[in-house]
Design an enzyme around this catalytic site. Structure first.
Site, PDB file in Angstrom:
ATOM      1  N   GLN A 154      55.346   2.631 -55.035  1.00 33.47           N
ATOM      2  CA  GLN A 154      54.147   2.942 -54.257  1.00 33.47           C
ATOM      3  C   GLN A 154      53.059   1.904 -54.489  1.00 33.47           C
ATOM      4  O   GLN A 154      52.313   1.553 -53.563  1.00 33.47           O
ATOM      5  CB  GLN A 154      53.625   4.332 -54.643  1.00 33.47           C
ATOM      6  CG  GLN A 154      52.511   4.852 -53.751  1.00 33.47           C
ATOM      7  CD  GLN A 154      52.975   5.077 -52.334  1.00 33.47           C
ATOM      8  OE1 GLN A 154      54.129   5.399 -52.089  1.00 33.47           O
ATOM      9  NE2 GLN A 154      52.070   4.908 -51.387  1.00 33.47           N
ATOM     10  N   GLU A 155      52.985   1.393 -55.711  1.00 33.63           N
ATOM     11  CA  GLU A 155      51.946   0.403 -56.032  1.00 33.63           C
ATOM     12  C   GLU A 155      52.258  -0.971 -55.456  1.00 33.63           C
ATOM     13  O   GLU A 155      51.374  -1.628 -54.900  1.00 33.63           O
ATOM     14  CB  GLU A 155      51.788   0.293 -57.557  1.00 33.63           C
ATOM     15  CG  GLU A 155      51.129   1.486 -58.213  1.00 33.63           C
ATOM     16  CD  GLU A 155      49.632   1.555 -57.940  1.00 33.63           C
ATOM     17  OE1 GLU A 155      49.077   0.596 -57.360  1.00 33.63           O
ATOM     18  OE2 GLU A 155      49.024   2.568 -58.299  1.00 33.63           O
TER      19      GLU A 155
END
Length: 338
Positions: free
Chosen positions: A191-192
């Protein structure tokens, strides 16, 4: 301030009672420059001042920062609760200028209220300001959110069945210190940065786990190592451990993981604000699904100006989606990787 000069003369704000204002010694431009900082008083809000992923934003803040740079000092912000506190603190000499567009009739000034006894500061602002500056700052701020949050190469969410990424061994190793399933950390990493160790956000976050420079300094992660995959993951788990400790009052492990993820993305103090609001309204402040509606509401003045709120305005939509997406991906990883 690094000076013994009194700072209590003010220009009467539109809402002030003249009898409440006292005249004392001035603290004008030269003294501000000697001290090295301009103190701005303002309220939290999208048009004034707020924090987003470690970045200080808000139209009036960005405008004030430009002026501070113009006169060779840094800008220090003091956030007030309401207009009454703005008046009181300006009268007490706690600030040099109220960074809000209060008077919009004078187009040679940005609408700020400037302390009395500061004719040189007033003249400097008038000489510097031009109406087009406000539109330039607003455009600059809009462009920040129009461009991609993170510059990265997008990799597949899984390499093959049973193998999530090239960094699985690091996830397995460093998750031991936080008691997380390594696949949850892998989900967060995707997600990052989508597993791109060279990823970098416009706010300055870098590496697999998108660690901000200030956080890296706090964790002892050298800025030259921020793109190093192992060191990024190791530092992130130490930060997660810190957040976990701060949220130790949440006893359920699953719920605490959600609050830690939300704090990693949106900031612990914003999350605590949402928890207090939820509790006030009879919700369970230790259940993420009951708190996340209040994370979303922190973009509304009714909520971010509530007396229970300490960190002010928040762009909460991203934080809620952040936790949701990580949880959804984690469920897929649990089925595909052991």
């Amino acid at each position: 301030m690094a000076s013994c000069t009194q700072r209590q003369d003010i220009v009467t704000p539109p809402w002030a009672n003249q009898q409440q204002i006292s005249d004392t010694a001035e603290f004008d431009l030269a003294a501000i420059q000697q001290a090295g900082e301009l103190i701005g008083l303002t309220l939290s809000g999208p048009d004034t001042y707020y924090t987003y992923r470690g970045q200080l934003l808000g139209t009036q803040y960005l405008l004030g920062e430009r002026f501070a740079t113009e006169i060779g000092v840094r800008l220090r912000i003091e956030v007030c609760r309401d207009s009454a506190e703005l008046k009181t603190r300006l009268a007490a000499g706690d600030g040099d200028v109220i960074l809000m567009s209060i008077d919009t009739t004078n187009h040679s000034m940005p609408g700020w209220v400037i302390g009395k006894g500061k004719p040189l500061l007033t003249a400097a602002i008038r000489q510097w300001y031009r109406p087009a500056l406000l539109d330039e700052v607003k455009k600059e701020e809009r462009q920040m959110f129009l461009r991609p949050l993170v510059r990265r190469r997008v990799y597949a969410p899984m390499l093959s069945r049973g193998v999530i990424s090239h960094y699985d061994s690091y996830f397995r190793t460093y998750c031991k210190s936080i008691g997380w399933d390594w696949r949850l950390l892998a989900s967060q990493c995707y997600q990052e940065s989508t597993f791109d160790p060279q990823a970098q956000s416009w706010a300055g976050a870098k590496g697999l786990m998108q660690i901000m420079p200030g956080t890296a300094d706090h964790l002892g992660l050298s800025r030259t190592d921020m793109h190093n995959p192992e060191k990024s993951i190791e530092a992130a788990t130490r930060y997660i451990k810190e957040l976990d400790g701060e949220l130790s009052d949440i006893h359920d492990r699953y719920e605490r993981e959600n609050f830690v993820l939300a704090s990693y993305n949106g900031g612990l103090q914003h999350v605590r604000d949402a928890m207090r609001l939820a509790q006030r309204d009879g919700k369970n402040p230790q259940v993420w699904d009951q708190v996340k509606p209040y994370v979303l509401k922190l973009n509304l003045p009714r909520y971010y100006r509530d007396t229970l709120v300490h960190a002010g305005y928040m762009r909460g939509q991203e934080t809620v989606e952040y936790v949701d997406h990580i949880r959804q991906r984690y469920m897929k990883y649990r089925k595909s990787a052991r």
